[in-house]
Design a protein around this motif. Structure first.
Motif, PDB file in Angstrom:
ATOM      1  N   PRO A 206      -9.118   8.383   0.488  1.00 33.07           N
ATOM      2  CA  PRO A 206      -9.995   7.675   1.436  1.00 33.07           C
ATOM      3  C   PRO A 206     -11.026   6.795   0.759  1.00 33.07           C
ATOM      4  CG  PRO A 206     -10.614   9.994   1.269  1.00 33.07           C
ATOM      5  CD  PRO A 206      -9.321   9.841   0.526  1.00 33.07           C
ATOM      6  N   ASN A 207     -11.255   6.994  -0.537  1.00 37.58           N
ATOM      7  CA  ASN A 207     -12.248   6.198  -1.261  1.00 37.58           C
ATOM      8  C   ASN A 207     -11.683   4.901  -1.816  1.00 37.58           C
ATOM      9  OD1 ASN A 207     -14.367   8.144  -0.938  1.00 37.58           O
ATOM     10  ND2 ASN A 207     -13.391   9.389  -2.533  1.00 37.58           N
ATOM     11  N   THR A 208     -10.350   4.724  -1.704  1.00 37.73           N
ATOM     12  CA  THR A 208      -9.703   3.505  -2.177  1.00 37.73           C
ATOM     13  C   THR A 208      -9.238   2.688  -0.979  1.00 37.73           C
ATOM     14  OG1 THR A 208      -8.929   4.624  -4.180  1.00 37.73           O
ATOM     15  CG2 THR A 208      -7.826   2.576  -3.589  1.00 37.73           C
ATOM     16  N   PRO A 209      -9.669   1.450  -0.846  1.00 42.16           N
ATOM     17  CA  PRO A 209      -9.317   0.645   0.326  1.00 42.16           C
ATOM     18  C   PRO A 209      -7.830   0.585   0.635  1.00 42.16           C
ATOM     19  CG  PRO A 209     -11.088  -0.423  -0.847  1.00 42.16           C
ATOM     20  CD  PRO A 209     -10.682   0.774  -1.689  1.00 42.16           C
ATOM     21  N   ILE A 210      -6.966   0.568  -0.384  1.00 44.66           N
ATOM     22  CA  ILE A 210      -5.538   0.501  -0.084  1.00 44.66           C
ATOM     23  C   ILE A 210      -4.980   1.850   0.358  1.00 44.66           C
ATOM     24  CG2 ILE A 210      -5.191  -1.403  -1.701  1.00 44.66           C
ATOM     25  CD1 ILE A 210      -3.633   0.638  -3.459  1.00 44.66           C
ATOM     26  N   GLY A 211      -5.774   2.916   0.240  1.00 42.27           N
ATOM     27  CA  GLY A 211      -5.396   4.203   0.809  1.00 42.27           C
ATOM     28  C   GLY A 211      -4.709   5.187  -0.108  1.00 42.27           C
ATOM     29  N   ARG A 212      -4.416   4.762  -1.327  1.00 41.80           N
ATOM     30  CA  ARG A 212      -3.806   5.680  -2.290  1.00 41.80           C
ATOM     31  C   ARG A 212      -4.522   5.572  -3.618  1.00 41.80           C
ATOM     32  NH1 ARG A 212      -0.993   3.371  -6.464  1.00 41.80           N
ATOM     33  NH2 ARG A 212       0.052   1.370  -6.140  1.00 41.80           N
ATOM     34  N   PRO A 213      -4.429   6.597  -4.464  1.00 40.41           N
ATOM     35  CA  PRO A 213      -5.053   6.497  -5.787  1.00 40.41           C
ATOM     36  C   PRO A 213      -4.244   5.589  -6.710  1.00 40.41           C
ATOM     37  CG  PRO A 213      -3.877   8.567  -5.596  1.00 40.41           C
ATOM     38  CD  PRO A 213      -3.832   7.932  -4.231  1.00 40.41           C
ATOM     39  N   GLY A 214      -4.910   5.053  -7.715  1.00 44.71           N
ATOM     40  CA  GLY A 214      -4.224   4.262  -8.720  1.00 44.71           C
ATOM     41  C   GLY A 214      -3.475   5.153  -9.686  1.00 44.71           C
ATOM     42  N   SER A 215      -2.468   4.597 -10.341  1.00 47.37           N
ATOM     43  CA  SER A 215      -1.654   5.361 -11.288  1.00 47.37           C
ATOM     44  C   SER A 215      -1.501   4.598 -12.594  1.00 47.37           C
ATOM     45  CB  SER A 215      -0.260   5.627 -10.700  1.00 47.37           C
ATOM     46  OG  SER A 215       0.498   4.426 -10.663  1.00 47.37           O
ATOM     47  N   GLY A 216      -1.044   5.316 -13.603  1.00 47.63           N
ATOM     48  CA  GLY A 216      -0.797   4.673 -14.894  1.00 47.63           C
ATOM     49  C   GLY A 216       0.239   3.570 -14.802  1.00 47.63           C
ATOM     50  N   GLU A 217       1.223   3.743 -13.906  1.00 42.89           N
ATOM     51  CA  GLU A 217       2.254   2.719 -13.773  1.00 42.89           C
ATOM     52  C   GLU A 217       1.682   1.414 -13.237  1.00 42.89           C
ATOM     53  OE1 GLU A 217       6.702   1.923 -11.881  1.00 42.89           O
ATOM     54  OE2 GLU A 217       5.498   3.583 -11.115  1.00 42.89           O
ATOM     55  N   ASP A 218       0.646   1.495 -12.405  1.00 43.48           N
ATOM     56  CA  ASP A 218       0.014   0.269 -11.905  1.00 43.48           C
ATOM     57  C   ASP A 218      -0.483  -0.588 -13.062  1.00 43.48           C
ATOM     58  OD1 ASP A 218      -0.040   0.493  -8.921  1.00 43.48           O
ATOM     59  OD2 ASP A 218      -1.081   2.355  -9.370  1.00 43.48           O
ATOM     60  N   ILE A 219      -1.083   0.068 -14.046  1.00 40.29           N
ATOM     61  CA  ILE A 219      -1.595  -0.649 -15.211  1.00 40.29           C
ATOM     62  C   ILE A 219      -0.456  -1.144 -16.095  1.00 40.29           C
ATOM     63  CG2 ILE A 219      -3.096  -0.491 -17.231  1.00 40.29           C
ATOM     64  CD1 ILE A 219      -4.506  -0.240 -14.471  1.00 40.29           C
ATOM     65  N   ALA A 220       0.517  -0.275 -16.344  1.00 43.20           N
ATOM     66  CA  ALA A 220       1.626  -0.617 -17.242  1.00 43.20           C
ATOM     67  C   ALA A 220       2.426  -1.815 -16.731  1.00 43.20           C
ATOM     68  CB  ALA A 220       2.540   0.600 -17.411  1.00 43.20           C
ATOM     69  N   ARG A 221       2.626  -1.900 -15.412  1.00 40.13           N
ATOM     70  CA  ARG A 221       3.400  -3.006 -14.846  1.00 40.13           C
ATOM     71  C   ARG A 221       2.697  -4.344 -15.057  1.00 40.13           C
ATOM     72  NH1 ARG A 221       3.783  -3.640  -9.996  1.00 40.13           N
ATOM     73  NH2 ARG A 221       5.825  -4.623  -9.802  1.00 40.13           N
ATOM     74  N   VAL A 222       1.378  -4.358 -14.893  1.00 40.83           N
ATOM     75  CA  VAL A 222       0.635  -5.601 -15.077  1.00 40.83           C
ATOM     76  C   VAL A 222       0.673  -6.031 -16.539  1.00 40.83           C
ATOM     77  CG1 VAL A 222      -1.620  -6.718 -14.893  1.00 40.83           C
ATOM     78  CG2 VAL A 222      -0.855  -5.140 -13.106  1.00 40.83           C
ATOM     79  N   ILE A 223       0.517  -5.065 -17.436  1.00 46.87           N
ATOM     80  CA  ILE A 223       0.562  -5.385 -18.864  1.00 46.87           C
ATOM     81  C   ILE A 223       1.931  -5.913 -19.264  1.00 46.87           C
ATOM     82  CG2 ILE A 223       0.516  -4.350 -21.179  1.00 46.87           C
ATOM     83  CD1 ILE A 223      -1.819  -2.628 -20.214  1.00 46.87           C
ATOM     84  N   ALA A 224       2.988  -5.287 -18.764  1.00 49.13           N
ATOM     85  CA  ALA A 224       4.339  -5.755 -19.080  1.00 49.13           C
ATOM     86  C   ALA A 224       4.542  -7.185 -18.581  1.00 49.13           C
ATOM     87  CB  ALA A 224       5.371  -4.820 -18.461  1.00 49.13           C
ATOM     88  N   PHE A 225       4.005  -7.497 -17.414  1.00 49.68           N
ATOM     89  CA  PHE A 225       4.107  -8.858 -16.875  1.00 49.68           C
ATOM     90  C   PHE A 225       3.377  -9.857 -17.763  1.00 49.68           C
ATOM     91  CE2 PHE A 225       2.045 -12.189 -14.309  1.00 49.68           C
ATOM     92  CZ  PHE A 225       3.169 -12.883 -13.882  1.00 49.68           C
ATOM     93  N   LEU A 226       2.183  -9.502 -18.201  1.00 53.43           N
ATOM     94  CA  LEU A 226       1.407 -10.408 -19.051  1.00 53.43           C
ATOM     95  C   LEU A 226       2.069 -10.625 -20.405  1.00 53.43           C
ATOM     96  CD1 LEU A 226      -2.217  -9.131 -18.310  1.00 53.43           C
ATOM     97  CD2 LEU A 226      -1.183 -11.277 -17.530  1.00 53.43           C
ATOM     98  N   CYS A 227       2.851  -9.650 -20.851  1.00 58.49           N
ATOM     99  CA  CYS A 227       3.530  -9.761 -22.143  1.00 58.49           C
ATOM    100  C   CYS A 227       4.780 -10.632 -22.082  1.00 58.49           C
ATOM    101  CB  CYS A 227       3.898  -8.366 -22.661  1.00 58.49           C
ATOM    102  SG  CYS A 227       2.473  -7.413 -23.259  1.00 58.49           S
ATOM    103  N   ASP A 228       5.254 -10.929 -20.896  1.00 60.82           N
ATOM    104  CA  ASP A 228       6.464 -11.731 -20.733  1.00 60.82           C
ATOM    105  C   ASP A 228       6.277 -13.124 -21.328  1.00 60.82           C
ATOM    106  OD1 ASP A 228       8.295 -13.646 -18.945  1.00 60.82           O
ATOM    107  OD2 ASP A 228       9.147 -11.624 -18.905  1.00 60.82           O
ATOM    108  N   GLU A 229       7.352 -13.675 -21.856  1.00 57.85           N
ATOM    109  CA  GLU A 229       7.295 -15.018 -22.445  1.00 57.85           C
ATOM    110  C   GLU A 229       6.867 -16.076 -21.431  1.00 57.85           C
ATOM    111  OE1 GLU A 229      10.456 -16.397 -24.934  1.00 57.85           O
ATOM    112  OE2 GLU A 229      10.988 -14.371 -25.581  1.00 57.85           O
ATOM    113  N   ASP A 230       7.272 -15.870 -20.178  1.00 56.36           N
ATOM    114  CA  ASP A 230       6.969 -16.865 -19.154  1.00 56.36           C
ATOM    115  C   ASP A 230       5.593 -16.672 -18.516  1.00 56.36           C
ATOM    116  OD1 ASP A 230       9.387 -18.134 -19.530  1.00 56.36           O
ATOM    117  OD2 ASP A 230      10.425 -16.929 -18.023  1.00 56.36           O
ATOM    118  N   SER A 231       4.804 -15.762 -19.061  1.00 54.50           N
ATOM    119  CA  SER A 231       3.443 -15.559 -18.554  1.00 54.50           C
ATOM    120  C   SER A 231       2.409 -16.307 -19.389  1.00 54.50           C
ATOM    121  CB  SER A 231       3.110 -14.058 -18.533  1.00 54.50           C
ATOM    122  OG  SER A 231       3.921 -13.369 -17.608  1.00 54.50           O
ATOM    123  N   ASP A 232       2.854 -17.329 -20.110  1.00 52.56           N
ATOM    124  CA  ASP A 232       1.956 -18.035 -21.022  1.00 52.56           C
ATOM    125  C   ASP A 232       0.871 -18.844 -20.312  1.00 52.56           C
ATOM    126  OD1 ASP A 232       4.154 -19.565 -20.136  1.00 52.56           O
ATOM    127  OD2 ASP A 232       3.837 -21.045 -21.711  1.00 52.56           O
TER     128      ASP A 232
END
Length: 263
Positions: A206-232
């Motif tokens: 209830p303390n997070t507006p989207i209604g669920r807690p954050g997870s490690g995968e949330d962070i890992a997915r964003v980092i993997a995206f930023l590491c992509d060659e096409d994210s320059d």
């Protein structure tokens, strides 16, 4: 094969980032500080990646250890494409600036700011030769606006300084194909750091507006995206992954509520 160096990559958010990059076919040098039992567990858990992973012990608050981590990565894999500065000391106890010891202050600054400086000095020349590099730092929600954070003066000061360093190096190294970005995790604590999104969606927060807690995968997915060659095109950015939570002001709001009750 792309190679990643991930500090504190054996536990918490770092573990999830390591796993994500391994699944994407990268080789990884995982830095850890002291928990050898944990490393033995991971060697078994990740045995299918045995030829693409190495574990290197070292304390990122020590310059000589940082050099050792870098040297081991280069000797084994010959390149560094991704530098994920996941490690960062944090003091959970709430205390005002005047109550910090000198050792605590310097640990926060060395571990969260100076460590990144030392890693950059070593890895940027390698990335320049490769004409490619992805560097990730970690901040906190709204760090780019230099907010006051009650009882977190040392950590907050180091991370706000790291914002400027991240943005500056992004500008300096863009011509060499190197991007530098900061991730600002939300209130991801305890076991949530090593859970995936599907597991997190089974829970309510209830303390997070989207209604669920954050997870490690949330962070890992964003980092993997930023590491992509096409994210320059994404560099010098501070990206919040907080589900709408205002982490800095959360305690201040609770504090004000308590004062109102007393009044």
């Amino acid at each position: 094969m792309r190679h990643a160096v991930i500090t504190a990559g054996s536990k918490g958010l770092g573990k999830m980032v390591t796993e994500e990059l391994l699944k994407k076919g990268c080789s990884v040098t995982v830095n850890f500080r002291s928990d050898l039992a944990r490393i033995n567990e991971l060697k078994e858990e990740w045995k299918e990646y045995g030829d693409r992973i190495q574990f290197v012990q070292g304390d990122v608050t020590k310059k000589e250890d940082i050099k050792y981590i870098f040297t081991q990565a280069m000797e084994r894999f010959g390149r560094i494409d991704y530098l994920i500065n996941n490690a960062g000391p944090y003091i959970a106890e709430r205390k005002k600036l005047v109550d910090y010891t000198d050792d605590e202050w310097y640990e926060m600054v060395e571990g969260n700011l100076s460590a990144v400086y030392h890693f950059l000095k070593l890895t940027i020349p390698v990335m320049r030769k490769q004409k490619f590099g992805r560097i990730i730092t970690y901040g906190f929600h709204e760090a780019e606006h230099a907010p006051g954070w009650v009882y977190r003066s040392a950590y907050g000061a180091a991370k706000v300084g790291l914002v400027s360093l991240t943005k500056t190096v992004a500008l300096e190294e863009a011509e060499h194909g190197i991007t530098v970005n900061m991730i600002s995790p939300g209130d991801i604590v305890g076991e949530m750091k090593e859970l995936n999104i599907q597991e997190a969606r089974k829970m309510q927060d209830p303390n997070t507006p989207i209604g669920r807690p954050g997870s490690g995968e949330d962070i890992a997915r964003v980092i993997a995206f930023l590491c992509d060659e096409d994210s320059d095109m994404i560099t010098g950015s501070v990206i919040s992954v907080a589900g709408g939570v205002d982490v800095v002001n959360k305690f201040r709001q609770v504090q004000h509520q308590s004062l109102n009750i007393i009044e």
